[in-house]
Design an enzyme around this catalytic site. Sequence first.
Site, PDB file in Angstrom:
ATOM      1  CG  LEU A   1       8.882 -17.272  -3.545  1.00 24.34           C
ATOM      2  CD1 LEU A   1       8.768 -17.236  -2.029  1.00 24.34           C
ATOM      3  CD2 LEU A   1       9.289 -15.908  -4.075  1.00 24.34           C
TER       4      LEU A   1
ATOM      5  CG  ASP B   1      -2.112   0.910   1.095  1.00 22.10           C
ATOM      6  OD1 ASP B   1      -2.327   1.451  -0.006  1.00 22.10           O
ATOM      7  OD2 ASP B   1      -2.834   1.091   2.095  1.00 22.10           O
TER       8      ASP B   1
ATOM      9  CG  HIS C   1      -0.464   2.012  -9.188  1.00 24.21           C
ATOM     10  ND1 HIS C   1      -0.634   1.714  -7.858  1.00 24.21           N
ATOM     11  CD2 HIS C   1      -1.562   2.730  -9.560  1.00 24.21           C
ATOM     12  CE1 HIS C   1      -1.803   2.232  -7.446  1.00 24.21           C
ATOM     13  NE2 HIS C   1      -2.366   2.858  -8.456  1.00 24.21           N
TER      14      HIS C   1
HETATM   15  C1  IPE Z   1      -5.578  -2.626  -0.076  1.00 22.55           C
HETATM   16  O1  IPE Z   1      -5.205  -1.306  -0.234  1.00 22.55           O
HETATM   17  C2  IPE Z   1      -5.554  -3.340  -1.391  1.00 22.55           C
HETATM   18  C3  IPE Z   1      -4.252  -3.530  -1.994  1.00 22.55           C
HETATM   19  C4  IPE Z   1      -3.108  -3.169  -1.502  1.00 22.55           C
HETATM   20  C5  IPE Z   1      -4.266  -4.201  -3.250  1.00 22.55           C
HETATM   21  P1  IPE Z   1      -6.285  -0.128  -0.397  1.00 22.55           P
HETATM   22  O2  IPE Z   1      -5.500   1.103  -0.576  1.00 22.55           O
HETATM   23  O3  IPE Z   1      -7.259  -0.479  -1.454  1.00 22.55           O
HETATM   24  O4  IPE Z   1      -7.021  -0.173   1.011  1.00 22.55           O
HETATM   25  P2  IPE Z   1      -7.876   0.927   1.754  1.00 22.55           P
HETATM   26  O5  IPE Z   1      -8.898   1.414   0.781  1.00 22.55           O
HETATM   27  O6  IPE Z   1      -6.951   2.021   2.162  1.00 22.55           O
HETATM   28  O7  IPE Z   1      -8.446   0.226   2.930  1.00 22.55           O
HETATM   29  C1  IPE Z   2      -1.617   0.263  -3.272  1.00 23.80           C
HETATM   30  O1  IPE Z   2      -1.392   1.625  -3.328  1.00 23.80           O
HETATM   31  C2  IPE Z   2      -1.880  -0.341  -4.630  1.00 23.80           C
HETATM   32  C3  IPE Z   2      -3.260  -0.782  -4.820  1.00 23.80           C
HETATM   33  C4  IPE Z   2      -4.220  -0.728  -3.954  1.00 23.80           C
HETATM   34  C5  IPE Z   2      -3.576  -1.323  -6.123  1.00 23.80           C
HETATM   35  P1  IPE Z   2      -2.578   2.675  -3.333  1.00 23.80           P
HETATM   36  O2  IPE Z   2      -2.947   2.959  -4.729  1.00 23.80           O
HETATM   37  O3  IPE Z   2      -3.695   2.218  -2.469  1.00 23.80           O
HETATM   38  O4  IPE Z   2      -1.861   3.934  -2.695  1.00 23.80           O
HETATM   39  P2  IPE Z   2      -2.464   4.954  -1.654  1.00 23.80           P
HETATM   40  O5  IPE Z   2      -2.992   4.163  -0.502  1.00 23.80           O
HETATM   41  O6  IPE Z   2      -3.554   5.680  -2.366  1.00 23.80           O
HETATM   42  O7  IPE Z   2      -1.331   5.823  -1.290  1.00 23.80           O
HETATM   43 MG    MG Z   3      -4.078   2.439  -0.505  1.00 20.55          MG
END
Ligand code: IPE
Ligand code: IPE
Ligand code: MG
Length: 258
Positions: A149, A38, A55
């Site tokens: 792995l 995240d 990403h």
């Molecule tokens: C969780 O992250 C999903 C992934 C990392 C793929 P999100 O960014 O979607 O989660 P919330 O919305 O902050 O809970």
């Molecule tokens: C995690 O990073 C990747 C996915 C959920 C696909 P985010 O896109 O949720 O990044 P933040 O949380 O907005 O910083």
């Molecule tokens: Mg996120």
Amino acid sequence: MLNKLNPWKSQNQPSSLSDRISQIKSQEVPAHIAIIMDGNGRWAKKRSLPRVAGHHEGMKVVRKITRLANKLGVKTLTLYAFSTENWKRPKMEVDFLMKLPEEFLGTFLPELVEENVRVTMIGHKEKLPAHTLKAIEKAMESTKDNTGLVLNFALNYGSRVEIIEAVKQVLNDVDDGKLDRERIDEETFSSYLMTSGFQDPDLLIRTSGEIRLSNFMLWQLAYTEFFFTDVLWPDFNEEHFVEAVEVFQGRQRRYGGV
Ligand code: IPE
Ligand code: IPE
Ligand code: MG
């Protein structure tokens, strides 16, 4: 305090990464590590870049951490790449995320094959674009005999839907006489989940400072050790991963016992 083996090195002095890796390998390495990757969006925002740049950067980290996990002798690395809730994001971002597996596997697949990594996936395949699924399935097929792995992507994965689908399948099998209602136990139920065949994660890592599960492996994480860090996923590196494993190795797991 002086280090007995090396009197020149004070114990407070940080050890090199390779020393820390050797130290980790001399103890019990978590067999299954799951990561909620995240913070990509915030990483990009901090740099005034579009969210998708985060990403893209995060994809490079997947490569680094996969190699290290393999080197440490981790058996399974499950990476939460896209949740069933992530479809709520702008279409442009979703489209970008759905192209990442192709890009990642397009460049990294030969290396995964060579490093004996086996690619697998959990999540709902139906809703994935054909091109995304094709890339994953190609990787699964070309690595299926690998014995190192297991790199398990959670893609369009959501734990609650997974549990509901498992319940429905259990009911079907009871109705069809394939399953005896009285014989349903934790092990039986687990075998109906998408993670059937995987052992439960020993260690869960979540980056970016969020302290929640966001619908990830609710059943499977019942006795998992959690490691939360403020580091954003694109900044997460080998040192951070090693630190998480060191912290895990310092924990005492009791499973309700004493
Ligand atoms: C969780 O992250 C999903 C992934 C990392 C793929 P999100 O960014 O979607 O989660 P919330 O919305 O902050 O809970
Ligand atoms: C995690 O990073 C990747 C996915 C959920 C696909 P985010 O896109 O949720 O990044 P933040 O949380 O907005 O910083
Ligand atoms: Mg996120």
